[in-house]
Design a protein around this motif. Structure first.
Motif, PDB file in Angstrom:
ATOM      1  N   GLU A   1       0.828  -1.211   0.000  1.00 23.99           N
ATOM      2  CA  GLU A   1       0.000   0.000   0.000  1.00 23.99           C
ATOM      3  C   GLU A   1       0.861   1.260   0.000  1.00 23.99           C
ATOM      4  O   GLU A   1       0.526   2.248  -0.647  1.00 23.99           O
ATOM      5  CB  GLU A   1      -0.950  -0.012   1.194  1.00 23.99           C
ATOM      6  N   ALA A   2       1.985   1.239   0.694  1.00 22.13           N
ATOM      7  CA  ALA A   2       2.892   2.393   0.719  1.00 22.13           C
ATOM      8  C   ALA A   2       3.435   2.671  -0.684  1.00 22.13           C
ATOM      9  O   ALA A   2       3.587   3.828  -1.079  1.00 22.13           O
ATOM     10  CB  ALA A   2       4.040   2.150   1.692  1.00 22.13           C
ATOM     11  N   VAL A   3       3.712   1.611  -1.445  1.00 22.49           N
ATOM     12  CA  VAL A   3       4.197   1.782  -2.814  1.00 22.49           C
ATOM     13  C   VAL A   3       3.122   2.446  -3.660  1.00 22.49           C
ATOM     14  O   VAL A   3       3.386   3.420  -4.380  1.00 22.49           O
ATOM     15  CB  VAL A   3       4.617   0.429  -3.437  1.00 22.49           C
ATOM     16  N   TYR A   4       1.879   1.960  -3.557  1.00 20.45           N
ATOM     17  CA  TYR A   4       0.807   2.529  -4.372  1.00 20.45           C
ATOM     18  C   TYR A   4       0.471   3.962  -3.965  1.00 20.45           C
ATOM     19  O   TYR A   4       0.095   4.774  -4.806  1.00 20.45           O
ATOM     20  CB  TYR A   4      -0.428   1.640  -4.327  1.00 20.45           C
ATOM     21  N   GLN A   5       0.624   4.297  -2.703  1.00 20.42           N
ATOM     22  CA  GLN A   5       0.370   5.676  -2.269  1.00 20.42           C
ATOM     23  C   GLN A   5       1.415   6.633  -2.830  1.00 20.42           C
ATOM     24  O   GLN A   5       1.118   7.793  -3.099  1.00 20.42           O
ATOM     25  CB  GLN A   5       0.361   5.768  -0.741  1.00 20.42           C
ATOM     26  N   ARG A   6       2.640   6.169  -2.983  1.00 16.85           N
ATOM     27  CA  ARG A   6       3.734   7.021  -3.481  1.00 16.85           C
ATOM     28  C   ARG A   6       4.011   6.808  -4.978  1.00 16.85           C
ATOM     29  O   ARG A   6       4.991   7.328  -5.501  1.00 16.85           O
ATOM     30  CB  ARG A   6       5.008   6.739  -2.680  1.00 16.85           C
ATOM     31  N   GLU A   7       3.136   6.055  -5.655  1.00 15.25           N
ATOM     32  CA  GLU A   7       3.378   5.717  -7.055  1.00 15.25           C
ATOM     33  C   GLU A   7       3.530   6.933  -7.978  1.00 15.25           C
ATOM     34  O   GLU A   7       4.433   6.935  -8.840  1.00 15.25           O
ATOM     35  CB  GLU A   7       2.289   4.786  -7.599  1.00 15.25           C
ATOM     36  N   PRO A   8       2.731   7.996  -7.852  1.00 11.11           N
ATOM     37  CA  PRO A   8       2.958   9.151  -8.737  1.00 11.11           C
ATOM     38  C   PRO A   8       4.369   9.730  -8.593  1.00 11.11           C
ATOM     39  O   PRO A   8       5.020  10.041  -9.604  1.00 11.11           O
ATOM     40  CB  PRO A   8       1.892  10.159  -8.297  1.00 11.11           C
ATOM     41  N   LYS A   9       4.854   9.846  -7.379  1.00  8.28           N
ATOM     42  CA  LYS A   9       6.212  10.350  -7.154  1.00  8.28           C
ATOM     43  C   LYS A   9       7.249   9.364  -7.702  1.00  8.28           C
ATOM     44  O   LYS A   9       8.228   9.766  -8.342  1.00  8.28           O
ATOM     45  CB  LYS A   9       6.426  10.585  -5.652  1.00  8.28           C
ATOM     46  N   LEU A  10       7.023   8.061  -7.475  1.00  7.77           N
ATOM     47  CA  LEU A  10       7.929   7.038  -8.002  1.00  7.77           C
ATOM     48  C   LEU A  10       7.992   7.101  -9.524  1.00  7.77           C
ATOM     49  O   LEU A  10       9.076   7.078 -10.105  1.00  7.77           O
ATOM     50  CB  LEU A  10       7.475   5.639  -7.577  1.00  7.77           C
ATOM     51  N   ARG A  11       6.829   7.193 -10.186  1.00  7.03           N
ATOM     52  CA  ARG A  11       6.793   7.243 -11.647  1.00  7.03           C
ATOM     53  C   ARG A  11       7.565   8.448 -12.175  1.00  7.03           C
ATOM     54  O   ARG A  11       8.337   8.340 -13.130  1.00  7.03           O
ATOM     55  CB  ARG A  11       5.351   7.284 -12.166  1.00  7.03           C
ATOM     56  N   ASP A  12       7.357   9.609 -11.544  1.00 14.24           N
ATOM     57  CA  ASP A  12       8.043  10.820 -11.972  1.00 14.24           C
ATOM     58  C   ASP A  12       9.554  10.660 -11.858  1.00 14.24           C
ATOM     59  O   ASP A  12      10.298  10.956 -12.807  1.00 14.24           O
ATOM     60  CB  ASP A  12       7.563  12.009 -11.131  1.00 14.24           C
ATOM     61  N   GLU A  13      10.016  10.186 -10.725  1.00 13.21           N
ATOM     62  CA  GLU A  13      11.465  10.026 -10.517  1.00 13.21           C
ATOM     63  C   GLU A  13      12.038   8.916 -11.397  1.00 13.21           C
ATOM     64  O   GLU A  13      13.143   9.036 -11.914  1.00 13.21           O
ATOM     65  CB  GLU A  13      11.758   9.745  -9.042  1.00 13.21           C
ATOM     66  N   PHE A  14      11.285   7.815 -11.563  1.00 16.19           N
ATOM     67  CA  PHE A  14      11.739   6.733 -12.439  1.00 16.19           C
ATOM     68  C   PHE A  14      11.883   7.239 -13.875  1.00 16.19           C
ATOM     69  O   PHE A  14      12.848   6.926 -14.567  1.00 16.19           O
ATOM     70  CB  PHE A  14      10.773   5.548 -12.404  1.00 16.19           C
ATOM     71  N   LEU A  15      10.894   8.020 -14.340  1.00 15.05           N
ATOM     72  CA  LEU A  15      10.973   8.562 -15.692  1.00 15.05           C
ATOM     73  C   LEU A  15      12.197   9.445 -15.862  1.00 15.05           C
ATOM     74  O   LEU A  15      12.882   9.385 -16.890  1.00 15.05           O
ATOM     75  CB  LEU A  15       9.708   9.340 -16.033  1.00 15.05           C
ATOM     76  N   GLN A  16      12.500  10.258 -14.864  1.00 16.84           N
ATOM     77  CA  GLN A  16      13.671  11.128 -14.955  1.00 16.84           C
ATOM     78  C   GLN A  16      14.957  10.307 -15.072  1.00 16.84           C
ATOM     79  O   GLN A  16      15.829  10.612 -15.875  1.00 16.84           O
ATOM     80  CB  GLN A  16      13.750  12.059 -13.748  1.00 16.84           C
ATOM     81  N   VAL A  17      15.050   9.230 -14.288  1.00 19.30           N
ATOM     82  CA  VAL A  17      16.219   8.342 -14.373  1.00 19.30           C
ATOM     83  C   VAL A  17      16.306   7.711 -15.761  1.00 19.30           C
ATOM     84  O   VAL A  17      17.378   7.647 -16.368  1.00 19.30           O
ATOM     85  CB  VAL A  17      16.155   7.249 -13.279  1.00 19.30           C
ATOM     86  N   MET A  18      15.164   7.260 -16.295  1.00 18.59           N
ATOM     87  CA  MET A  18      15.171   6.612 -17.610  1.00 18.59           C
ATOM     88  C   MET A  18      15.463   7.607 -18.729  1.00 18.59           C
ATOM     89  O   MET A  18      16.141   7.269 -19.703  1.00 18.59           O
ATOM     90  CB  MET A  18      13.849   5.890 -17.835  1.00 18.59           C
ATOM     91  N   PHE A  19      14.980   8.854 -18.606  1.00 24.50           N
ATOM     92  CA  PHE A  19      15.321   9.873 -19.597  1.00 24.50           C
ATOM     93  C   PHE A  19      16.822  10.142 -19.580  1.00 24.50           C
ATOM     94  O   PHE A  19      17.453  10.251 -20.634  1.00 24.50           O
ATOM     95  CB  PHE A  19      14.556  11.176 -19.332  1.00 24.50           C
ATOM     96  N   ASN A  20      17.408  10.254 -18.398  1.00 21.40           N
ATOM     97  CA  ASN A  20      18.854  10.453 -18.292  1.00 21.40           C
ATOM     98  C   ASN A  20      19.614   9.278 -18.899  1.00 21.40           C
ATOM     99  O   ASN A  20      20.624   9.454 -19.584  1.00 21.40           O
ATOM    100  CB  ASN A  20      19.275  10.659 -16.840  1.00 21.40           C
ATOM    101  N   HIS A  21      19.129   8.066 -18.627  1.00 18.81           N
ATOM    102  CA  HIS A  21      19.747   6.858 -19.181  1.00 18.81           C
ATOM    103  C   HIS A  21      19.690   6.897 -20.713  1.00 18.81           C
ATOM    104  O   HIS A  21      20.676   6.576 -21.387  1.00 18.81           O
ATOM    105  CB  HIS A  21      19.022   5.624 -18.633  1.00 18.81           C
ATOM    106  N   ALA A  22      18.547   7.309 -21.261  1.00 21.38           N
ATOM    107  CA  ALA A  22      18.385   7.396 -22.715  1.00 21.38           C
ATOM    108  C   ALA A  22      19.294   8.472 -23.298  1.00 21.38           C
ATOM    109  O   ALA A  22      19.927   8.265 -24.341  1.00 21.38           O
ATOM    110  CB  ALA A  22      16.930   7.683 -23.066  1.00 21.38           C
ATOM    111  N   ASN A  23      19.378   9.613 -22.620  1.00 20.14           N
ATOM    112  CA  ASN A  23      20.178  10.729 -23.131  1.00 20.14           C
ATOM    113  C   ASN A  23      21.682  10.454 -23.109  1.00 20.14           C
ATOM    114  O   ASN A  23      22.437  11.076 -23.839  1.00 20.14           O
ATOM    115  CB  ASN A  23      19.868  12.007 -22.353  1.00 20.14           C
ATOM    116  N   THR A  24      22.113   9.536 -22.261  1.00 18.66           N
ATOM    117  CA  THR A  24      23.532   9.174 -22.216  1.00 18.66           C
ATOM    118  C   THR A  24      23.835   7.947 -23.073  1.00 18.66           C
ATOM    119  O   THR A  24      24.925   7.375 -22.986  1.00 18.66           O
ATOM    120  CB  THR A  24      23.984   8.912 -20.766  1.00 18.66           C
TER     121      THR A  24
END
Length: 164
Positions: free
Chosen positions: A96-119
């Motif tokens: 439940e803690a994961v699902y409550q914080r999922e919007p924040k997790l998705r945002d930060e995960f996307l930023q990591v993946m964008f950085n990974h793609a850009n490098t």
């Protein structure tokens, strides 16, 4: 006779192949009463870093809803799309803690993946172990910063690259 010979040859080949398959089939695997092995908590010599380490009994897997779509940009236009699915291995009871914080997790995960793609992390052989290990490590650091030490690992459960 010229038309019967190829048919006869095909039937003999089929029979020989079927007979060889029947006699050379592997023996059935022995049944295991507990496929997870001994989960009594006894030390079996495995550590978290072993390739043969088993899943911690006190953890559960939480699938992150929806896939992540990461554009690969080259020459100022999208040249490919990478689609990823992720799951988190967390301490039991933290689903439940994961699902409550999922919007924040998705945002930060996307930023990591964008950085990974850009490098260039998704260029060439993007499924290479070292590249995926680097990505998973960065994703785990972000997940730990948001959820704390309840996060054990980030699993890439699906990855696809589609070139345009």
């Amino acid at each position: 006779m010229g038309k019967i010979f190829p048919i006869l040859l095909a039937l003999i080949g089929l029979a020989a192949g079927g007979g060889a398959g029947y006699f050379l089939k592997p023996s059935p695997a022995p049944e295991m009463s507990n496929p997870c092995g001994d989960v009594s908590g006894a030390d079996d010599g495995h550590t978290k870093t072993d390739a043969t380490a088993h899943v911690d009994v006190d953890s559960e897997f939480v699938k992150i809803n929806n896939q992540f779509v990461i554009p690969i940009v080259s020459d100022e236009k999208v040249s490919a799309l990478v689609v990823l699915s992720l799951s988190l291995e967390v301490s039991t009871g933290n689903r439940e803690a994961v699902y409550q914080r999922e919007p924040k997790l998705r945002d930060e995960f996307l930023q990591v993946m964008f950085n990974h793609a850009n490098t260039g992390g998704f260029d060439g052989v993007f499924t290479q172990t070292s590249r995926l290990t680097h990505l998973r490590r960065a994703l785990r650091e972000v997940a730990t910063s948001i959820l704390g030490e309840v996060v054990h690992d980030v699993l890439v459960t699906n990855i696809v690259r589609q070139d345009q």
